[in-house]
Enzyme design. Sequence first.
Site, PDB file in Angstrom:
ATOM      1  N   THR A  45       0.819  -1.200   0.000  1.00  0.00           N
ATOM      2  CA  THR A  45       0.000   0.000   0.000  1.00  0.00           C
ATOM      3  C   THR A  45       0.862   1.264   0.000  1.00  0.00           C
ATOM      4  O   THR A  45       0.466   2.290  -0.533  1.00  0.00           O
ATOM      5  CB  THR A  45      -0.918  -0.017   1.236  1.00  0.00           C
ATOM      6  OG1 THR A  45      -1.641  -1.251   1.240  1.00  0.00           O
ATOM      7  CG2 THR A  45      -1.877   1.141   1.257  1.00  0.00           C
ATOM      8  N   TYR A 133       6.242 -11.255   5.708  1.00  0.00           N
ATOM      9  CA  TYR A 133       5.124 -10.731   4.909  1.00  0.00           C
ATOM     10  C   TYR A 133       4.824 -11.743   3.819  1.00  0.00           C
ATOM     11  O   TYR A 133       5.554 -11.854   2.845  1.00  0.00           O
ATOM     12  CB  TYR A 133       5.497  -9.364   4.332  1.00  0.00           C
ATOM     13  CG  TYR A 133       4.420  -8.676   3.504  1.00  0.00           C
ATOM     14  CD1 TYR A 133       3.106  -9.136   3.448  1.00  0.00           C
ATOM     15  CD2 TYR A 133       4.720  -7.522   2.786  1.00  0.00           C
ATOM     16  CE1 TYR A 133       2.127  -8.491   2.695  1.00  0.00           C
ATOM     17  CE2 TYR A 133       3.748  -6.868   2.029  1.00  0.00           C
ATOM     18  CZ  TYR A 133       2.463  -7.364   1.988  1.00  0.00           C
ATOM     19  OH  TYR A 133       1.509  -6.708   1.239  1.00  0.00           O
ATOM     20  N   LYS A 161       2.579 -11.586   8.647  1.00  0.00           N
ATOM     21  CA  LYS A 161       1.480 -10.800   8.084  1.00  0.00           C
ATOM     22  C   LYS A 161       0.904 -11.667   6.989  1.00  0.00           C
ATOM     23  O   LYS A 161       1.509 -11.876   5.932  1.00  0.00           O
ATOM     24  CB  LYS A 161       1.997  -9.472   7.531  1.00  0.00           C
ATOM     25  CG  LYS A 161       0.967  -8.716   6.727  1.00  0.00           C
ATOM     26  CD  LYS A 161       1.347  -7.265   6.652  1.00  0.00           C
ATOM     27  CE  LYS A 161       1.380  -6.707   5.248  1.00  0.00           C
ATOM     28  NZ  LYS A 161       0.099  -6.799   4.546  1.00  0.00           N
ATOM     29  N   THR A 163      -1.433 -12.389   4.300  1.00  0.00           N
ATOM     30  CA  THR A 163      -2.333 -11.849   3.284  1.00  0.00           C
ATOM     31  C   THR A 163      -2.613 -12.963   2.278  1.00  0.00           C
ATOM     32  O   THR A 163      -1.986 -13.071   1.225  1.00  0.00           O
ATOM     33  CB  THR A 163      -1.721 -10.608   2.606  1.00  0.00           C
ATOM     34  OG1 THR A 163      -1.317  -9.675   3.615  1.00  0.00           O
ATOM     35  CG2 THR A 163      -2.746  -9.922   1.697  1.00  0.00           C
ATOM     36  N   GLY A 185      -4.161  -9.991   6.689  1.00  0.00           N
ATOM     37  CA  GLY A 185      -3.867  -8.975   5.675  1.00  0.00           C
ATOM     38  C   GLY A 185      -4.971  -8.687   4.676  1.00  0.00           C
ATOM     39  O   GLY A 185      -4.819  -7.782   3.864  1.00  0.00           O
ATOM     40  N   ASP A 187      -8.494  -7.229   4.320  1.00  0.00           N
ATOM     41  CA  ASP A 187      -9.499  -6.467   5.076  1.00  0.00           C
ATOM     42  C   ASP A 187     -10.910  -7.031   4.869  1.00  0.00           C
ATOM     43  O   ASP A 187     -11.726  -7.024   5.783  1.00  0.00           O
ATOM     44  CB  ASP A 187      -9.487  -4.994   4.643  1.00  0.00           C
ATOM     45  CG  ASP A 187      -8.078  -4.435   4.506  1.00  0.00           C
ATOM     46  OD1 ASP A 187      -7.109  -5.205   4.675  1.00  0.00           O
ATOM     47  OD2 ASP A 187      -7.949  -3.236   4.224  1.00  0.00           O
ATOM     48  N   GLU A 188     -11.163  -7.510   3.638  1.00  0.00           N
ATOM     49  CA  GLU A 188     -12.498  -8.020   3.317  1.00  0.00           C
ATOM     50  C   GLU A 188     -12.768  -9.371   3.977  1.00  0.00           C
ATOM     51  O   GLU A 188     -13.889  -9.861   3.949  1.00  0.00           O
ATOM     52  CB  GLU A 188     -12.703  -8.087   1.797  1.00  0.00           C
ATOM     53  CG  GLU A 188     -11.668  -8.855   0.990  1.00  0.00           C
ATOM     54  CD  GLU A 188     -10.434  -8.018   0.645  1.00  0.00           C
ATOM     55  OE1 GLU A 188      -9.792  -7.479   1.577  1.00  0.00           O
ATOM     56  OE2 GLU A 188     -10.076  -7.945  -0.544  1.00  0.00           O
ATOM     57  N   SER A 204      -4.910  -1.838   3.913  1.00  0.00           N
ATOM     58  CA  SER A 204      -4.966  -0.558   3.207  1.00  0.00           C
ATOM     59  C   SER A 204      -6.243   0.209   3.546  1.00  0.00           C
ATOM     60  O   SER A 204      -6.222   1.421   3.732  1.00  0.00           O
ATOM     61  CB  SER A 204      -4.901  -0.792   1.697  1.00  0.00           C
ATOM     62  OG  SER A 204      -6.012  -1.565   1.259  1.00  0.00           O
TER      63      SER A 204
HETATM   64  C1  MN9 Z   1      -2.100  -6.003  -1.741  1.00  0.00           C
HETATM   65  C2  MN9 Z   1      -2.735  -5.235  -0.637  1.00  0.00           C
HETATM   66  O1  MN9 Z   1      -2.936  -4.055  -0.755  1.00  0.00           O
HETATM   67  N1  MN9 Z   1      -3.065  -5.914   0.438  1.00  0.00           N
HETATM   68  C3  MN9 Z   1      -3.575  -5.290   1.583  1.00  0.00           C
HETATM   69  C4  MN9 Z   1      -2.918  -5.849   2.780  1.00  0.00           C
HETATM   70  O2  MN9 Z   1      -2.272  -6.838   2.846  1.00  0.00           O
HETATM   71  C5  MN9 Z   1      -5.066  -5.308   1.808  1.00  0.00           C
HETATM   72  O3  MN9 Z   1      -5.352  -4.313   2.742  1.00  0.00           O
HETATM   73  C6  MN9 Z   1      -5.898  -5.093   0.556  1.00  0.00           C
HETATM   74  O4  MN9 Z   1      -5.557  -3.891  -0.072  1.00  0.00           O
HETATM   75  C7  MN9 Z   1      -7.395  -5.077   0.872  1.00  0.00           C
HETATM   76  O5  MN9 Z   1      -7.718  -6.187   1.638  1.00  0.00           O
HETATM   77  C8  MN9 Z   1      -8.242  -5.029  -0.390  1.00  0.00           C
HETATM   78  O6  MN9 Z   1      -8.130  -6.224  -1.109  1.00  0.00           O
HETATM   79  C1  PYR Z   2      -1.000  -4.514   4.392  1.00  0.00           C
HETATM   80  C2  PYR Z   2      -0.676  -4.160   3.092  1.00  0.00           C
HETATM   81  O1  PYR Z   2      -1.528  -3.673   2.475  1.00  0.00           O
HETATM   82  C3  PYR Z   2       0.616  -3.679   2.701  1.00  0.00           C
HETATM   83  O2  PYR Z   2       1.570  -4.386   2.541  1.00  0.00           O
HETATM   84  O3  PYR Z   2       0.662  -2.516   2.470  1.00  0.00           O
END
Ligand code: MN9
Ligand code: PYR
Length: 291
Positions: A45, A133, A161, A163, A185, A187-188, A204
């Site tokens: 992000t 990560y 973390k 995701t 990681g 959000d949804e 994000s």
């Molecule tokens: C690739 C990315 O941005 N991942 C974020 C954190 O890991 C998330 O916050 C996503 O943006 C969010 O979950 C929307 O898909």
């Molecule tokens: C949490 C995630 O969105 C990032 O790596 O920024």
Amino acid sequence: MKKLYSALMTAFNDDGSINEAGTREMIRYNIDVNKVDGLYVGGSTGENFNMSHEQKEQVFKIAIDEAKNDVDLIAQVGSLDLNEAKYLAKFVTDLGYPHISAVTPFYYNYTFEQIKDYYNEIVKDVDNELIIYSIPALTGVSLSLDQFDELFENPKIIGIKYTNADFFLLERVRNRFPDKLILSGFDEMLLPALALGVDGAIGSTYNLNAKRAKAEMNAFDAGDIDKARQLQKDSNDLISALIANDIYPSIKLVFKELGVNAGVTKKPMAQPTPEMIAGAKKIYNDYLKEN
Ligand SMILES: CC(=O)N[C@H](C=O)[C@@H](O)[C@H](O)[C@H](O)CO
Ligand SMILES: CC(=O)C(=O)O
């Protein structure tokens, strides 16, 4: 208490240089208005993988200077250049960052032995603790349960973390490593992650939606699952709209509606179009105005 972290954005000027004032405004908004527990600095992000080395240093300096000790800070130092990752790990540790994190090395299809060596090298000479990560959708690197176990043999590697939409693996990870820090990681998918016992979340959309996410965590902790589900639904209406409008530039455009000068994303990320700007205004009106 579960922790909520915003993945800090970087405000850029149109020419791709860093807008320091705007970046500071986003940090302040997260601390003063969102009241997040921490910031994840230099992640996806934050457009870290779009930035020059000097820009990475600049962002790390700005974030800790503005945030001081008000919230927890995690610095993402991972890089395809291991020497840069090691340098940044030391750089942020010297600046006072309490935690570091590093993305799995990507692009070259490294073997697990090479990935393990990367992590052990990053932490070797720094007095700091690292959060892996893991973001397979963007890196192509999926770590298995046994591979996480092997990485955790290094006591300086303290968490993930996570995701990843693989909730079977998340359950296995949570129960195999009860003492490790597992931060969600996506959000949804916060609610299913909470159900599996994560320690918190980084994302994000918390830049805009931290209050709702906090309320959801509290409802979950209080056992009010119906309320938590309703809050996740409301959040996902917002998140779906942000994704449809192009998420990173749109979060910045919505920030502007909130009176925060978040600048723009750095090319080749999309630059705002009139449609995107109109879309962001609508997102603000539909999902955030009353908040
Ligand atoms: C690739 C990315 O941005 N991942 C974020 C954190 O890991 C998330 O916050 C996503 O943006 C969010 O979950 C929307 O898909
Ligand atoms: C949490 C995630 O969105 C990032 O790596 O920024």
